[in-house]
Enzyme design. Structure first.
Site, PDB file in Angstrom:
ATOM      1  N   ASP A  41       0.847  -1.188   0.000  1.00  0.00           N
ATOM      2  CA  ASP A  41       0.000   0.000   0.000  1.00  0.00           C
ATOM      3  C   ASP A  41       0.884   1.241   0.000  1.00  0.00           C
ATOM      4  O   ASP A  41       1.970   1.247   0.604  1.00  0.00           O
ATOM      5  CB  ASP A  41      -0.916   0.011   1.228  1.00  0.00           C
ATOM      6  CG  ASP A  41      -2.108   0.939   1.056  1.00  0.00           C
ATOM      7  OD1 ASP A  41      -3.236   0.435   0.938  1.00  0.00           O
ATOM      8  OD2 ASP A  41      -1.919   2.179   1.028  1.00  0.00           O
ATOM      9  N   SER A  51     -10.691   4.517   2.242  1.00  0.00           N
ATOM     10  CA  SER A  51     -12.060   4.573   2.770  1.00  0.00           C
ATOM     11  C   SER A  51     -12.176   3.900   4.127  1.00  0.00           C
ATOM     12  O   SER A  51     -12.998   4.302   4.967  1.00  0.00           O
ATOM     13  CB  SER A  51     -13.027   3.925   1.777  1.00  0.00           C
ATOM     14  OG  SER A  51     -12.971   4.565   0.527  1.00  0.00           O
ATOM     15  N   HIS A  54     -11.637   6.551   7.066  1.00  0.00           N
ATOM     16  CA  HIS A  54     -12.618   7.570   7.449  1.00  0.00           C
ATOM     17  C   HIS A  54     -14.000   6.999   7.731  1.00  0.00           C
ATOM     18  O   HIS A  54     -14.857   7.688   8.282  1.00  0.00           O
ATOM     19  CB  HIS A  54     -12.725   8.654   6.383  1.00  0.00           C
ATOM     20  CG  HIS A  54     -13.263   8.194   5.060  1.00  0.00           C
ATOM     21  ND1 HIS A  54     -14.575   7.813   4.878  1.00  0.00           N
ATOM     22  CD2 HIS A  54     -12.663   8.076   3.849  1.00  0.00           C
ATOM     23  CE1 HIS A  54     -14.754   7.479   3.606  1.00  0.00           C
ATOM     24  NE2 HIS A  54     -13.626   7.623   2.963  1.00  0.00           N
ATOM     25  N   VAL A 182       2.270   1.310  -6.025  1.00  0.00           N
ATOM     26  CA  VAL A 182       2.387   0.402  -7.164  1.00  0.00           C
ATOM     27  C   VAL A 182       2.191   1.218  -8.436  1.00  0.00           C
ATOM     28  O   VAL A 182       1.172   1.887  -8.611  1.00  0.00           O
ATOM     29  CB  VAL A 182       1.360  -0.735  -7.083  1.00  0.00           C
ATOM     30  CG1 VAL A 182       1.417  -1.605  -8.338  1.00  0.00           C
ATOM     31  CG2 VAL A 182       1.605  -1.586  -5.840  1.00  0.00           C
ATOM     32  N   HIS A 233     -19.910  11.016   0.130  1.00  0.00           N
ATOM     33  CA  HIS A 233     -21.026  11.258   1.034  1.00  0.00           C
ATOM     34  C   HIS A 233     -20.485  11.940   2.281  1.00  0.00           C
ATOM     35  O   HIS A 233     -19.278  11.940   2.541  1.00  0.00           O
ATOM     36  CB  HIS A 233     -21.777   9.965   1.351  1.00  0.00           C
ATOM     37  CG  HIS A 233     -21.242   9.216   2.529  1.00  0.00           C
ATOM     38  ND1 HIS A 233     -20.006   8.598   2.529  1.00  0.00           N
ATOM     39  CD2 HIS A 233     -21.777   8.972   3.753  1.00  0.00           C
ATOM     40  CE1 HIS A 233     -19.805   8.008   3.690  1.00  0.00           C
ATOM     41  NE2 HIS A 233     -20.851   8.212   4.460  1.00  0.00           N
ATOM     42  N   TYR A 288     -27.725   8.258   8.533  1.00  0.00           N
ATOM     43  CA  TYR A 288     -27.424   7.254   9.552  1.00  0.00           C
ATOM     44  C   TYR A 288     -26.706   7.931  10.709  1.00  0.00           C
ATOM     45  O   TYR A 288     -26.137   9.030  10.576  1.00  0.00           O
ATOM     46  CB  TYR A 288     -26.611   6.103   8.972  1.00  0.00           C
ATOM     47  CG  TYR A 288     -25.236   6.483   8.453  1.00  0.00           C
ATOM     48  CD1 TYR A 288     -24.123   6.449   9.285  1.00  0.00           C
ATOM     49  CD2 TYR A 288     -25.046   6.856   7.124  1.00  0.00           C
ATOM     50  CE1 TYR A 288     -22.855   6.774   8.813  1.00  0.00           C
ATOM     51  CE2 TYR A 288     -23.797   7.187   6.646  1.00  0.00           C
ATOM     52  CZ  TYR A 288     -22.700   7.154   7.491  1.00  0.00           C
ATOM     53  OH  TYR A 288     -21.451   7.498   7.020  1.00  0.00           O
ATOM     54  N   TRP A 396     -17.777  -2.612   1.164  1.00  0.00           N
ATOM     55  CA  TRP A 396     -17.795  -1.868   2.417  1.00  0.00           C
ATOM     56  C   TRP A 396     -17.197  -2.714   3.547  1.00  0.00           C
ATOM     57  O   TRP A 396     -17.062  -3.937   3.436  1.00  0.00           O
ATOM     58  CB  TRP A 396     -19.222  -1.479   2.780  1.00  0.00           C
ATOM     59  CG  TRP A 396     -19.877  -0.508   1.845  1.00  0.00           C
ATOM     60  CD1 TRP A 396     -19.432  -0.114   0.627  1.00  0.00           C
ATOM     61  CD2 TRP A 396     -21.100   0.184   2.063  1.00  0.00           C
ATOM     62  NE1 TRP A 396     -20.306   0.783   0.066  1.00  0.00           N
ATOM     63  CE2 TRP A 396     -21.350   0.983   0.924  1.00  0.00           C
ATOM     64  CE3 TRP A 396     -22.024   0.199   3.102  1.00  0.00           C
ATOM     65  CZ2 TRP A 396     -22.475   1.796   0.804  1.00  0.00           C
ATOM     66  CZ3 TRP A 396     -23.144   1.014   2.990  1.00  0.00           C
ATOM     67  CH2 TRP A 396     -23.366   1.813   1.861  1.00  0.00           C
ATOM     68  N   ASP A 591     -26.679 -23.707 -17.257  1.00  0.00           N
ATOM     69  CA  ASP A 591     -27.348 -24.737 -18.045  1.00  0.00           C
ATOM     70  C   ASP A 591     -27.429 -24.199 -19.467  1.00  0.00           C
ATOM     71  O   ASP A 591     -27.724 -23.027 -19.688  1.00  0.00           O
ATOM     72  CB  ASP A 591     -28.712 -25.105 -17.468  1.00  0.00           C
ATOM     73  CG  ASP A 591     -29.735 -23.998 -17.584  1.00  0.00           C
ATOM     74  OD1 ASP A 591     -29.355 -22.813 -17.444  1.00  0.00           O
ATOM     75  OD2 ASP A 591     -30.924 -24.296 -17.788  1.00  0.00           O
ATOM     76  N   THR A 593     -27.840 -25.129 -23.983  1.00  0.00           N
ATOM     77  CA  THR A 593     -28.082 -26.044 -25.097  1.00  0.00           C
ATOM     78  C   THR A 593     -26.913 -25.916 -26.058  1.00  0.00           C
ATOM     79  O   THR A 593     -26.439 -24.805 -26.333  1.00  0.00           O
ATOM     80  CB  THR A 593     -29.401 -25.724 -25.821  1.00  0.00           C
ATOM     81  OG1 THR A 593     -29.410 -24.350 -26.216  1.00  0.00           O
ATOM     82  CG2 THR A 593     -30.585 -26.004 -24.927  1.00  0.00           C
ATOM     83  N   GLU A 692     -36.571 -21.990 -32.624  1.00  0.00           N
ATOM     84  CA  GLU A 692     -35.718 -20.826 -32.499  1.00  0.00           C
ATOM     85  C   GLU A 692     -35.051 -20.566 -33.838  1.00  0.00           C
ATOM     86  O   GLU A 692     -34.581 -21.513 -34.497  1.00  0.00           O
ATOM     87  CB  GLU A 692     -34.667 -21.039 -31.412  1.00  0.00           C
ATOM     88  CG  GLU A 692     -35.248 -21.162 -30.013  1.00  0.00           C
ATOM     89  CD  GLU A 692     -34.203 -21.374 -28.942  1.00  0.00           C
ATOM     90  OE1 GLU A 692     -32.996 -21.427 -29.280  1.00  0.00           O
ATOM     91  OE2 GLU A 692     -34.577 -21.494 -27.745  1.00  0.00           O
ATOM     92  N   TYR A 694     -32.128 -18.285 -35.910  1.00  0.00           N
ATOM     93  CA  TYR A 694     -30.923 -17.469 -35.781  1.00  0.00           C
ATOM     94  C   TYR A 694     -30.486 -17.023 -37.169  1.00  0.00           C
ATOM     95  O   TYR A 694     -30.469 -17.827 -38.114  1.00  0.00           O
ATOM     96  CB  TYR A 694     -29.794 -18.262 -35.107  1.00  0.00           C
ATOM     97  CG  TYR A 694     -30.134 -18.649 -33.687  1.00  0.00           C
ATOM     98  CD1 TYR A 694     -29.732 -17.866 -32.623  1.00  0.00           C
ATOM     99  CD2 TYR A 694     -30.889 -19.796 -33.423  1.00  0.00           C
ATOM    100  CE1 TYR A 694     -30.064 -18.201 -31.321  1.00  0.00           C
ATOM    101  CE2 TYR A 694     -31.226 -20.137 -32.123  1.00  0.00           C
ATOM    102  CZ  TYR A 694     -30.812 -19.338 -31.082  1.00  0.00           C
ATOM    103  OH  TYR A 694     -31.152 -19.666 -29.790  1.00  0.00           O
TER     104      TYR A 694
END
Length: 857
Positions: A41, A51, A54, A182, A233, A288, A396, A591, A593, A692, A694
């Site tokens: 870091d 983040s 704070h 970095v 925020h 909050y 978070w 899944d 086809t 179907e 195509y």
């Protein structure tokens, strides 16, 4: 912790970012036995200045997305097990209360009780206003309607948690290096090779980008565009309040205090003080609250979105400048700037709810940043463009423990897991995004809209409307508009959900379509039911261009598909097979086809809608060098003509014999519809007779017109996704991402018929064990006993007239042909037997339901 002088020259795994996400990831990797983990870091350790530094650390566990609640519950348990000093846990289990100022919000809080019950959050409760005031004496009960109480919610200091996690990780062999930026990630054709820092180069095999608001900038050095946006925020802390006198705490002896103060200044002494009562949210005003000793902390999302340009963020500097903190914007506290909350300014709303704060000075105030993704969920997993590159962003403190555990398990075993089993991350997977989502315009606008909705009451079918619409158009887009389609955004596609031009069908079918008046009636039209019934009784045409389509090409394509798929993939040209793809743990990855369209060419079709891009990344990650995997979703227009009159309709325009003998089920042919070249597949996701079709995209609109013209005498109608969802659930066809995902093995999902254990395939060992073992859960098809009732997903399924939680609603749609709401869930095998009576807890009521034999039609 280390510094720049201890930088090693090599490591197995490098985690970039020593905030709460990076520390959790490193801790869990070390806990799984990895001894070659390096965390780097640019800030000081353990207080990096991001983040995590704070953030006030409030932790509410309940959310509608199951994955967030599961992550939060694990995080709570993890932080409770960590010690900060003198045997004190990092986590403060104060409880959490969310208050309602309206009847609409009280209804929402009831849903939170039901989500908490479904996901296993302990003891969720609804409180009266006076009961809220008993637990939070400074709240004025006269301004609220009630509250939701979760006793095990609480608070965890990000700084303390990072320090504790890093200490534990270092004891298990991980290394941490601070004050080291970095500068680049070196790659070659085989993937990650090294990181380049301001203090030297480190060779490595894997890199985890856990840099949160800086994740976009670092990834763009590799031409990878993560759709992550930093958003601001506000957080403020009052002066000491007389009502809280005597609660101030001396934190100067805390092991992290001096380091914290060097980064955050005087407010660190206040931020470290613990809450002594439940944390609080006033979501009607996007605010909050938590105590800091004898002060109240007030957080506000109640202002217009502020989205900084990531290129201008800079880094955390030696002089204490925090790039994740911007100057406080006083205007946003004292004026109503949120576009959806124009009634009162945030400060006014705060003083109403907690009168003790009225007139109090705000000693500390700042705009803090976090990162937002387009769907508000984490961005996790292996980046398909670069082998060995992983991401862990938009997370978070609340969810970081669970996310770090799941990611570490994913890296180590190939399967994301929490202690209670596999956790499906389809909506968190970094590869879920379509190419347009990587643009800064898109990430900025959707980050702003996610911020705007963060405490809003958002319906599960809500689609954003203000920004970034009308991006991807199928060739039939203008035809849909001409028929007044209700268009919703799905992975950027404008897709019809119903057609207002079909309103006349209600004269014929309206008496079979119960009205919906509550929460389940939002974003719904009875036209969906009329369209579904028209398909069952006549013929309909559905645009399925947005379904994910892959082409597998190469001399070893067949051998690769046999490795990838659970079924026997020895196909003749023109043959179609339904099969599954499983991960290493036997969970169903998709899944699909598979159609063999040529000697060395196969077409793979998947469902999954907005998360379908995960399938493409998965197939590409498994493919050998001599097999090409092409994404042909945009190359091919696709539609399905289905219903009892489908053969009559298509026979008028197709250059093929559509009889059962000439064109059997699960076969394909290349032919023409009038003058349009098509690949026609005899199958239908609606479960009726159908094909179907195509064709290259430039032919799509004309093909649609040919089929619509041919079906005019049979009253053919276009139909949208709403009708298709009803049609498929009546037939018991799974929708990956809803009633089928990686937490289910094929036998739990009732799809054992798509497994051939005589073949070898990825995940076979786990699938074979599941085939020979006892099932813990089993798919169950329920119908509500009252034909007028309807429920939505994510609500608990309970034993009849009892309190035991048996499962939750994975998918629910009204079955207009069966005359009841159809629910798919997973239950203990003893409860999954047809005829078993259970209850669904929905909107505060218990709805009686009965397990049925599937399919219903």
């Amino acid at each position: 912790m280390g510094n720049a002088n201890t930088m090693p020259s090599e490591a197995g795994t490098v985690v970039i970012g020593a905030g709460i996400v990076g520390c959790n990831t490193a801790y869990h990797l070390a806990d799984l036995g990895r001894e070659d983990v390096l965390v780097v870091d640019r800030g000081p350790l353990p207080t990096t200045g991001g983040s995590s530094t704070h953030a006030p650390g409030i932790m509410f566990q309940t959310d509608e997305p199951k994955v967030l609640s599961k992550f939060a519950t694990y995080s709570r348990r993890l932080y409770s097990s960590l010690e900060r000093d003198e045997s004190e846990p990092v986590y403060n289990e104060t409880g959490g209360i969310e208050v309602a100022r309206s009847d609409e919000r009280m209804d929402y809080l009831q849903r939170r009780v039901e989500w908490a019950t479904a996901w296993g959050v302990p003891d969720p409760q609804l409180l009266s206003p006076d009961e809220v005031a008993e637990k939070l004496p400074l709240v004025d009960p006269d301004v609220i309607e009630g509250g939701y109480y979760s006793p095990t919610d609480g608070q965890a200091s990000g700084v303390r948690a990072c320090a504790a996690l890093a200490e534990e990780a270092e004891a298990m062999g991980a290394e941490f290096v601070g004050h080291t930026a970095v500068e680049d990630i070196e790659t070659d054709g085989d993937g990650v090779r090294a990181i380049v820092t301001e203090n030297g180069r480190v060779e490595c095999d894997e890199v985890v980008v856990a840099t949160n608001i800086w994740a976009r900038q670092l990834s763009e050095k590799l031409d990878i565009h993560l759709p992550i946006a930093p958003v601001e925020h506000q957080y403020t802390i009052t002066e000491p309040l007389a009502e809280l006198d005597g609660r101030a705490q001396d934190v100067t002896g805390d092991p992290v205090y001096e380091n914290y103060k060097s980064v955050s200044g005087d407010k660190s002494e206040v931020l470290l003080q613990d809450p002594d009562r439940p944390i609080l949210r006033d979501q009607d005003n996007a605010m909050y609250f938590r105590t800091h000793g004898d002060r109240y902390g007030i957080g506000s999302y109640n202002h217009e979105s502020i989205v900084p340009d990531p290129a201008e963020l800079g880094g955390n500097e030696e002089d204490g400048n925090q790039a994740s903190v911007h100057d406080f914007t006083e205007y946003h506290l004292n004026n109503a700037t949120h576009p959806d909350r124009q009634e009162k300014a945030p400060r006014t709303a705060s003083d109403e709810l907690i009168p003790a704060t009225e007139g109090a000075n705000l000693d500390h105030k700042y705009n803090g940043m976090y990162s937002a993704s387009p769907n508000g969920l984490p961005v996790l997993g292996p980046v398909q463009e670069c082998e060995g590159l992983w991401t862990a962003a938009a997370i978070w403190i609340t969810h970081a423990g669970g996310a770090g555990k799941a990611l570490a398990e994913w890296m180590e075993t190939g399967v994301p897991r929490l202690p209670d089993g596999p956790i499906d991350l389809r909506n968190c997977n970094v590869n879920r995004f379509a190419p347009h989502e990587g643009s800064w315009d898109f990430a900025r606008d959707l980050g702003a809209e996610e911020y705007q909705n963060i405490y809003s009451i958002v319906h599960p079918k809500w689609v954003w409307t203000e920004h970034q619409r009308d991006i991807r158009r199928t060739p039939m887009y203008h035809s849909h508009r001409e028929r007044d389609a209700e268009l919703w955004a799905e992975a950027g596609w404008e897709e019809p959900h119903w057609f207002d031009s079909n309103a006349d069908l209600l004269a014929e079918y309206g008496d079979r379509i119960p009205n919906r008046e509550g929460w389940e009636g939002k974003y719904w039209s009875p036209i969906e039911g009329a369209e579904a019934l028209n398909v069952r009784n006549g013929v309909g045409l559905h645009d399925m261009t947005s379904f994910n389509k892959m082409e597998i090409v190469g001399s070893n394509a067949g051998e690769f598909l046999q490795y990838l798929c659970t079924n026997d993939m020895d196909l003749d040209v023109g043959q179609i097979r339904y099969t599954l793809m499983c991960n290493e743990g036997g969970g169903v990855r998709a899944d699909i086809t598979v159609t063999r369209v040529g000697e060395d060419r196969y077409l793979l079709l998947t469902t999954g809608r907005e998360v379908g891009s995960n399938h493409l990344a998965w197939v590409r990650s498994q493919a050998p060098d001599d097999v090409v995997v092409n994404d042909v979703t945009s190359n091919l227009a696709a539609m399905v003509c289905t219903g009892p009159d489908a053969r009559k309709t298509l026979s008028k325009v197709i250059d093929a014999d559509l009889s059962d003998e000439a064109f059997p089920f699960y076969s394909s042919q290349r032919t023409f519809v009038e003058n349009i070249p098509v690949t026609a597949l005899r199958l239908s996701y609606a479960g009726e007779l159908g094909w179907e079709l195509y064709t290259p995209s430039e032919y799509g609109e004309r093909l649609w017109e040919h089929v619509m013209d041919a079906g005019a005498e049979f009253d053919i109608r276009p139909y949208g996704n709403g009708a298709l969802d009803s049609l498929r659930i009546e037939k018991g066809f799974r929708l990956w991402g809803e009633d089928l995902h990686t937490e289910h093995d094929p036998y739990e999902a009732g799809l054992g018929f798509a497994v051939d254990l005589d073949t070898d395939f990825l995940g076979k060992e786990a699938v074979e064990a599941a085939a020979n073992g006892d099932l813990d859960q089993k798919v169950a098809c329920l119908t509500l006993d009252d034909p007028e009732q309807m429920v939505l997903a994510d609500r608990p399924v309970l034993e009849r007239d009892g309190d035991e939680v048996l499962g939750y609603v994975h998918a629910a749609e009204y079955g207009y042909s069966v005359g009841s709401c159809v629910v798919y869930t997973y239950l203990p095998p003893a409860y999954a037997e047809p005829g078993t009576e259970v209850d669904v807890h929905y909107e505060g009521d218990r709805y009686a339901a009965t397990v049925q034999e599937e399919p219903l039609l």
